[in-house]
Design an enzyme around this catalytic site. Structure first.
Site, mmCIF file in Angstrom:
data_model
loop_
_atom_site.group_PDB
_atom_site.id
_atom_site.type_symbol
_atom_site.label_atom_id
_atom_site.label_comp_id
_atom_site.label_asym_id
_atom_site.label_seq_id
_atom_site.Cartn_x
_atom_site.Cartn_y
_atom_site.Cartn_z
ATOM 1 N N LYS A 1 -5.555 10.671 -0.911
ATOM 2 C CA LYS A 1 -5.723 9.434 -0.691
ATOM 3 C C LYS A 1 -5.208 9.006 0.774
ATOM 4 O O LYS A 1 -5.597 8.513 1.396
ATOM 5 C CB LYS A 1 -4.597 8.765 -1.569
ATOM 6 C CG LYS A 1 -4.758 7.110 -1.597
ATOM 7 C CD LYS A 1 -3.950 6.380 -2.750
ATOM 8 C CE LYS A 1 -4.330 5.002 -2.921
ATOM 9 N NZ LYS A 1 -4.369 4.088 -2.243
ATOM 10 N N ASP B 1 -8.662 6.854 0.951
ATOM 11 C CA ASP B 1 -8.663 5.224 1.365
ATOM 12 C C ASP B 1 -9.412 4.828 2.413
ATOM 13 O O ASP B 1 -9.883 3.822 2.787
ATOM 14 C CB ASP B 1 -7.195 4.976 1.385
ATOM 15 C CG ASP B 1 -6.566 4.756 -0.089
ATOM 16 O OD1 ASP B 1 -7.190 5.117 -0.962
ATOM 17 O OD2 ASP B 1 -5.488 4.044 0.094
ATOM 18 N N ASN C 1 -8.826 3.051 -5.166
ATOM 19 C CA ASN C 1 -7.530 2.371 -5.493
ATOM 20 C C ASN C 1 -6.935 2.066 -4.116
ATOM 21 O O ASN C 1 -5.686 2.215 -3.832
ATOM 22 C CB ASN C 1 -6.939 3.526 -6.180
ATOM 23 C CG ASN C 1 -5.632 3.040 -6.880
ATOM 24 O OD1 ASN C 1 -5.432 1.514 -6.951
ATOM 25 N ND2 ASN C 1 -4.700 3.919 -7.333
ATOM 26 N N GLU D 1 0.315 2.093 -6.374
ATOM 27 C CA GLU D 1 -0.674 2.883 -7.030
ATOM 28 C C GLU D 1 -0.424 3.078 -8.667
ATOM 29 O O GLU D 1 -1.416 3.438 -9.458
ATOM 30 C CB GLU D 1 -0.855 4.114 -6.391
ATOM 31 C CG GLU D 1 -1.619 4.171 -5.052
ATOM 32 C CD GLU D 1 -0.787 3.778 -3.984
ATOM 33 O OE1 GLU D 1 0.270 2.733 -4.123
ATOM 34 O OE2 GLU D 1 -1.311 3.914 -2.795
ATOM 35 N N HIS E 1 -0.463 9.540 -4.756
ATOM 36 C CA HIS E 1 -0.222 10.589 -3.605
ATOM 37 C C HIS E 1 1.090 10.626 -3.353
ATOM 38 O O HIS E 1 1.680 11.673 -3.325
ATOM 39 C CB HIS E 1 -1.006 9.843 -2.459
ATOM 40 C CG HIS E 1 -0.537 8.705 -1.874
ATOM 41 N ND1 HIS E 1 -0.696 8.481 -0.678
ATOM 42 C CD2 HIS E 1 -0.496 7.533 -2.608
ATOM 43 C CE1 HIS E 1 -0.481 7.295 -0.408
ATOM 44 N NE2 HIS E 1 -0.363 6.502 -1.701
ATOM 45 N N ARG E 2 1.846 9.272 -3.230
ATOM 46 C CA ARG E 2 3.368 9.595 -2.766
ATOM 47 C C ARG E 2 4.311 10.358 -3.833
ATOM 48 O O ARG E 2 5.013 11.007 -3.414
ATOM 49 C CB ARG E 2 3.928 8.368 -2.413
ATOM 50 C CG ARG E 2 3.045 7.551 -1.316
ATOM 51 C CD ARG E 2 3.824 6.765 -0.457
ATOM 52 N NE ARG E 2 3.084 5.964 0.356
ATOM 53 C CZ ARG E 2 2.645 6.791 1.584
ATOM 54 N NH1 ARG E 2 2.918 7.854 2.023
ATOM 55 N NH2 ARG E 2 1.636 6.099 2.445
ATOM 56 N N ASP F 1 7.389 2.415 0.734
ATOM 57 C CA ASP F 1 6.685 3.529 0.685
ATOM 58 C C ASP F 1 7.700 4.931 0.768
ATOM 59 O O ASP F 1 7.821 5.785 0.083
ATOM 60 C CB ASP F 1 5.593 3.719 1.405
ATOM 61 C CG ASP F 1 4.298 2.906 0.927
ATOM 62 O OD1 ASP F 1 4.667 2.065 -0.218
ATOM 63 O OD2 ASP F 1 3.298 2.584 1.523
#
Ligand code: DC
Length: 701
Positions: free
Chosen positions: A455, A77, A120, A380, A427-428, A352
């Protein structure tokens, strides 16, 4: 993308603790199997915050003057933001590790047209859309912004509406209200700044952040923004305001409804900026400490006074039972209450990090409810639905509401299930589900497409493995044995790379002993080694060798011997010293010490028979002597080393005979080894064959 790490684990016989395991990057890996984790302990230095990094990059680029940015995050990112700023004519220089110098454009477009691909990265798309629209409209530019297909499904219409109210020119290039967009029409137009600008705050706070970052560029008079609807994720707005202040713009805030950018605002570089570590990334290690650490996990780079809203994840984790202490720039987390306590929490302030709570809920007594998380649907991926689906795979009961999740963990260890977690290019999801590897049933957790962590945290899994101890005997070892020049090394590296495993080239260790003995003036002739006293001396030397692997380089007592151990003479020397018992005994522990999560591929002569007799997959690789001599010949010639194929064949047969007929650990296939004759196989086919054997050994998930 970042360069992959090398395959050989960094390890020293003299200082095993100090050398971190070095795993291949997992960019092209289809999946990563996480061995069950028994406990966690150690120190983690987190990468920089994504939210702060991308804001600071943009602010530095728009400012008057140069800015030195320290501890910037290097990830997908931030990479797209950096590339965009360069395309826009900004000068960016790397001045150190995670350190950049940016010469700002002072709000004046250097290039008036460009096409920007923003992947993204919402933190790039929204602010760049706003800033470029305002600059293009007032200075006569025209830009296009686009991203990956998912980015074209993430709404931006509320921001576009606000920009159009101002007189900004924005054209939808696809579906209205979504990227891709054209910003500006090439002509200059005046903006209407007199009336307050209305922007919705209840879908994404990034729309407001984008306006706050862009409007100082055109604040010839006081500019007022009115938020429509209840503003979500307020802490992110707080970060924006704090960073604006660092760059000389002081926004007046009335509640969370009205923001005024004072007339004459101008971005001025503060000279230096330090980026805080990522508080959302901290959540995985806070959870790890709470789940599995009696001694504590220390997290460096972010403390209880962090400006990022996700630091309030600490309070939520404490409510679940985590024992957290901390100072200005660090946190220490241990297991407190166990099992964890179920909670019912409004997570609007930590959208998040709340994903991490959802996985912690698997270890709680009772049902956990996470509320007010509708924004998950436009991230995402649709995170509400994705989290529910993946949690269920592990055995949890999940109620997915419009804006909440209710999670009841598996009732008993027996109800946990080994699962293959899909990550949706998010990613998370990959990172938070890694915590399922602490499950009480010791199930393997498979993370599909693990490279999506790049990311925000490219080294996430390596860091996780650094601070966790797998359950005893649960780290898989794949053994690949075979005669010299059978292609074991290439095959093993290919398999290790595909699985994200470490690689042990045990032949290199015997070659090192031969070279070390020569250097020490110890004879390695067959006759000399036949003397037990001499053999014992060479064994002692092997035990105390100061070996260090660094990437593909090998050091012996500080000297780079990478080339020296690869000669034919070193191979013959290795074959002789490896025939004696004291040397084999000396290298036993060293070789077994290479085992590390998520797994090891070990190649040699006795990996499957002696060193790792319980390995779940053993492969015995052969090829005809003629084919092997031909391969070795080509290898040497390609390196510019002259060779004679007949003498290579003779040497090879001599080594085969000695390796096979020796008393200690002779070369032979383990009784449970799969035989692979690769005389007529290419490397890709051989790798695929081993991977398919490995696949069929796995428990079905
Ligand atoms: O695989 P290689 O050619 O690098 O190995 C060099 C020598 O080391 C080989 O001739 C025999 C010995 N060796 C061994 O005895 N046991 C192993 N596990 C690996 C190598």
């Amino acid at each position: 993308m970042y360069p992959p790490r090398y395959l050989i684990p960094t390890q020293s016989t003299t200082d095993k603790q100090a050398s971190a395991p070095c795993l291949p990057a997992m960019f092209q890996q289809a999946f990563l199997d996480l061995p069950p984790i028994a406990s966690a302990h150690g120190e983690v230095t987190l990468p920089g915050s994504k939210s702060i990094s991308n804001r600071v990059l943009l602010l530095a680029a728009l400012s008057h003057g140069a800015t030195e940015i320290h501890d910037i995050l290097a990830s997908d990112d931030t990479q797209v933001m950096r590339e965009s700023l360069k395309t826009l004519g900004c000068e960016i220089t790397e001045t150190g590790t995670n350190q950049l110098r940016i010469v700002g454009i002072g709000g004046q477009l250097q290039n008036k047209t460009a096409k920007l691909f923003l992947g993204n990265a919402g933190t790039a798309m929204r602010p760049l859309t706003a800033a470029l629209t305002l600059m293009a409209t007032t200075q006569g530019g025209q830009f296009e912004v686009s991203g990956v297909p998912r980015m074209h499904e993430r709404p931006i219409g509320d921001l576009v509406d606000a920009l159009r109210q101002l007189g900004g020119s924005v054209t939808d290039l696809g579906q209205a209200g979504y990227p891709p967009l054209r910003l500006g029409d090439g002509d200059t137009h005046a903006l209407q700044l007199d009336a307050p600008i209305a922007v919705r705050g209840d879908v994404s706070s990034q729309f407001l952040t984008a306006l706050l970052l862009a409007l100082p560029l055109v604040a010839t008079r006081d500019v007022v923004i009115d938020v429509v609807g209840e503003l979500i994720s307020k802490p992110y707005i707080d970060i924006t305001l704090k960073l604006l202040a660092q760059f000389g713009v002081h926004v007046q805030r009335e509640d969370w409804r009205r923001f005024t950018i004072p007339a004459g605002s101008r971005y001025t570089s503060p000279g230096q900026v330090f980026v805080e570590a990522d508080a959302s990334s901290a959540s995985y290690f806070i959870a790890l400490g709470a789940l599995g650490s009696t001694q504590g996990i220390t997290i460096q780079g972010v403390g209880l006074d962090a400006i990022q809203g996700d630091i309030r994840f600490v309070e939520a984790a404490q409510r679940m039972g985590a024992d957290v202490t901390g100072g200005p720039n660090h946190l220490c987390v241990k297991r407190g209450a166990w099992p964890l306590k179920a909670i019912d929490l409004d997570c609007n302030h930590i959208p998040d990090a709340a994903m991490t709570l959802a996985v912690m809920a698997l270890y709680a007594q009772g049902t956990t409810t996470l509320r007010n998380i509708a924004s998950w649907r436009v991230k995402e991926t649709d995170r509400l639905s994705a989290m529910a689906t993946e949690l269920r795979k592990l055995g949890a009961t999940v109620d997915e509401g419009d804006d909440y999740l209710r999670i009841t963990p598996p009732a008993t260890p027996g109800e946990w299930r080994p699962a293959a977690i899909d990550t949706y290019d998010d990613h998370r999801i990959a990172m938070c589900f890694s915590l399922a590897a602490l499950n009480p049933a010791a199930c393997v957790v498979r993370i599909n497409e693990p490279h999506c962590v790049a990311k925000t945290y490219p080294d996430y899994f390596e860091t996780l493995f650094d601070v966790t101890t797998p359950c005893v005997g649960q780290v898989p070892v794949i053994c690949i044995d075979g005669p010299t020049a059978s292609g074991k090394g290439t095959l093993s590296q290919g398999v290790a790379k595909a699985l994200g495993y470490a690689w042990l080239d045990s032949g290199a260790l015997y070659r090192l002993v031969g070279v070390a003995a020569e250097q020490a003036g110890l004879s390695t002739t067959v006759e000399a080694l036949a003397d037990p006293a001499h053999a014992a001396t060479v064994g002692e030397l092997a035990r105390n060798m100061a070996v260090r692997f660094e990437g593909e380089q090998v050091f012996l007592g500080g000297q780079d011997v990478s080339a020296a151990i690869r000669t034919e003479a070193a191979g013959m020397g290795a074959s002789r010293v490896s025939a004696i018992g004291p040397v084999r005994a000396a290298l036993m522990d060293l070789q077994q010490g290479f085992v590390r999560a998520p797994g090891l591929v070990a190649d040699g002569r006795d990996m499957g028979t002696v060193i790792f007799p319980h390995a779940p997959l053993k492969v015995f690789l052969t090829a005809s002597a003629e084919k092997r001599a031909e391969r070795r010949y080509r290898q040497l010639i390609s390196k510019g080393i002259s060779a004679n194929i007949d003498s290579l064949l003779a040497d090879l047969k001599e080594r085969d005979a000695r390796d096979t007929n020796r008393q200690h650990a002779p070369l032979k296939a383990a009784t449970d080894a799969a035989l692979l004759d690769n005389t007529d196989l290419g490397i890709e086919e051989s790798v695929q064959q081993v991977l398919s054997w490995w696949q069929s050994k796995q428990r079905k998930t």
